[in-house]
Scaffold this motif. Structure first.
Motif, PDB file in Angstrom:
ATOM      1  N   VAL A  35       5.262  -3.735  -8.123  1.00  0.00           N
ATOM      2  CA  VAL A  35       6.626  -3.260  -8.396  1.00  0.00           C
ATOM      3  C   VAL A  35       6.609  -1.755  -8.657  1.00  0.00           C
ATOM      4  CG1 VAL A  35       8.580  -3.433  -9.977  1.00  0.00           C
ATOM      5  CG2 VAL A  35       7.427  -5.505  -9.213  1.00  0.00           C
ATOM      6  N   ALA A  36       5.617  -1.255  -9.387  1.00  0.00           N
ATOM      7  CA  ALA A  36       5.501   0.186  -9.649  1.00  0.00           C
ATOM      8  C   ALA A  36       5.347   0.963  -8.346  1.00  0.00           C
ATOM      9  CB  ALA A  36       4.324   0.464 -10.576  1.00  0.00           C
ATOM     10  N   GLU A  37       4.533   0.435  -7.428  1.00  0.00           N
ATOM     11  CA  GLU A  37       4.343   1.116  -6.146  1.00  0.00           C
ATOM     12  C   GLU A  37       5.634   1.156  -5.337  1.00  0.00           C
ATOM     13  OE1 GLU A  37       1.087  -0.989  -4.401  1.00  0.00           O
ATOM     14  OE2 GLU A  37      -0.376  -0.088  -5.762  1.00  0.00           O
ATOM     15  N   LEU A  38       6.419   0.081  -5.394  1.00  0.00           N
ATOM     16  CA  LEU A  38       7.692   0.052  -4.670  1.00  0.00           C
ATOM     17  C   LEU A  38       8.694   1.021  -5.282  1.00  0.00           C
ATOM     18  CD1 LEU A  38       7.976  -3.790  -4.077  1.00  0.00           C
ATOM     19  CD2 LEU A  38       7.594  -2.037  -2.337  1.00  0.00           C
ATOM     20  N   ILE A  39       8.663   1.176  -6.607  1.00  0.00           N
ATOM     21  CA  ILE A  39       9.578   2.100  -7.279  1.00  0.00           C
ATOM     22  C   ILE A  39       9.216   3.551  -6.958  1.00  0.00           C
ATOM     23  CG2 ILE A  39      10.169   3.006  -9.581  1.00  0.00           C
ATOM     24  CD1 ILE A  39      10.158   0.104 -10.543  1.00  0.00           C
ATOM     25  N   GLU A  40       7.946   3.827  -6.741  1.00  0.00           N
ATOM     26  CA  GLU A  40       7.491   5.196  -6.481  1.00  0.00           C
ATOM     27  C   GLU A  40       7.667   5.636  -5.033  1.00  0.00           C
ATOM     28  OE1 GLU A  40       3.496   4.828  -7.947  1.00  0.00           O
ATOM     29  OE2 GLU A  40       4.033   5.892  -9.786  1.00  0.00           O
ATOM     30  N   ARG A  41       8.246   4.817  -4.207  1.00  0.00           N
ATOM     31  CA  ARG A  41       8.467   5.188  -2.812  1.00  0.00           C
ATOM     32  C   ARG A  41       9.408   6.395  -2.708  1.00  0.00           C
ATOM     33  NH1 ARG A  41       9.931  -0.259   0.570  1.00  0.00           N
ATOM     34  NH2 ARG A  41       7.806  -0.881   1.039  1.00  0.00           N
ATOM     35  N   PRO A  42       9.351   7.094  -1.578  1.00  0.00           N
ATOM     36  CA  PRO A  42      10.323   8.171  -1.361  1.00  0.00           C
ATOM     37  C   PRO A  42      11.744   7.605  -1.327  1.00  0.00           C
ATOM     38  CG  PRO A  42       8.550   8.272   0.263  1.00  0.00           C
ATOM     39  CD  PRO A  42       8.373   6.999  -0.495  1.00  0.00           C
ATOM     40  N   ARG A  43      12.696   8.440  -1.635  1.00  0.00           N
ATOM     41  CA  ARG A  43      14.095   8.001  -1.734  1.00  0.00           C
ATOM     42  C   ARG A  43      14.590   7.342  -0.446  1.00  0.00           C
ATOM     43  NH1 ARG A  43      17.975  12.384  -3.901  1.00  0.00           N
ATOM     44  NH2 ARG A  43      16.736  11.917  -5.737  1.00  0.00           N
ATOM     45  N   ARG A  44      14.189   7.854   0.682  1.00  0.00           N
ATOM     46  CA  ARG A  44      14.703   7.321   1.951  1.00  0.00           C
ATOM     47  C   ARG A  44      14.183   5.921   2.266  1.00  0.00           C
ATOM     48  NH1 ARG A  44      11.009  11.086   2.765  1.00  0.00           N
ATOM     49  NH2 ARG A  44       9.135  10.533   3.931  1.00  0.00           N
ATOM     50  N   SER A  45      13.118   5.486   1.576  1.00  0.00           N
ATOM     51  CA  SER A  45      12.586   4.148   1.856  1.00  0.00           C
ATOM     52  C   SER A  45      12.603   3.250   0.618  1.00  0.00           C
ATOM     53  CB  SER A  45      11.168   4.256   2.422  1.00  0.00           C
ATOM     54  OG  SER A  45      10.318   4.882   1.496  1.00  0.00           O
ATOM     55  N   ARG A  46      13.500   3.528  -0.316  1.00  0.00           N
ATOM     56  CA  ARG A  46      13.612   2.687  -1.505  1.00  0.00           C
ATOM     57  C   ARG A  46      14.316   1.387  -1.163  1.00  0.00           C
ATOM     58  NH1 ARG A  46      14.865   7.176  -5.666  1.00  0.00           N
ATOM     59  NH2 ARG A  46      12.778   8.016  -5.915  1.00  0.00           N
ATOM     60  N   VAL A  47      14.116   0.413  -2.027  1.00  0.00           N
ATOM     61  CA  VAL A  47      14.633  -0.935  -1.790  1.00  0.00           C
ATOM     62  C   VAL A  47      16.115  -1.003  -2.160  1.00  0.00           C
ATOM     63  CG1 VAL A  47      14.399  -3.334  -2.487  1.00  0.00           C
ATOM     64  CG2 VAL A  47      12.365  -1.911  -2.248  1.00  0.00           C
TER      65      VAL A  47
END
Length: 122
Positions: A35-47
């Protein structure tokens, strides 16, 4: 800080990711690191997830974490507990009307430290 920072510049998101990594290490729960890795994604590829998708992938009584924003598109007919980084007002209304519960991600980590039976919806 480097001249062009990578990852989230939002302080709350950085603190949340750090909290999740510490919880993952302390509880031997790999789910919080994911979950931390998904939150740290760049803005354009956030969930971004609509409540209609929750209706498709979750069962009654499930605990779901959305490592991004929960939007109000679609219908929710199941009673689910949802934790998300951000929730739109319409999505919050639909979750509560369906008999579900909204939590912050840190509240969910404190409630279920091992992450057992928690589904990550992306």
């Amino acid at each position: 800080m480097p001249p062009n920072p990578t990852g989230p510049t939002n302080r709350q998101l950085r603190m949340l990711a750090r909290f999740l990594r510490k919880a993952a290490a302390a509880n031997s729960a790999r789910i919080w690191r994911v979950v931390a890795e998904l939150i740290e994604r760049p803005r354009r590829s956030r969930v971004v997830v609509n409540v209609g998708k929750l209706n498709r992938v979750a069962e009654d009584g499930d605990v779901v974490v959305v490592p991004g924003k929960l939007l109000g598109g679609g219908e929710l007919r199941k009673k689910v507990t949802v934790a998300a980084v951000k929730v739109s007002p319409k999505a919050a209304q639909k979750v509560v009307e369906a008999g579900g519960e909204l939590l912050t991600i840190p509240e969910l980590v404190r409630r279920v430290p091992k992450g057992t039976r928690v589904k990550v919806v992306v």
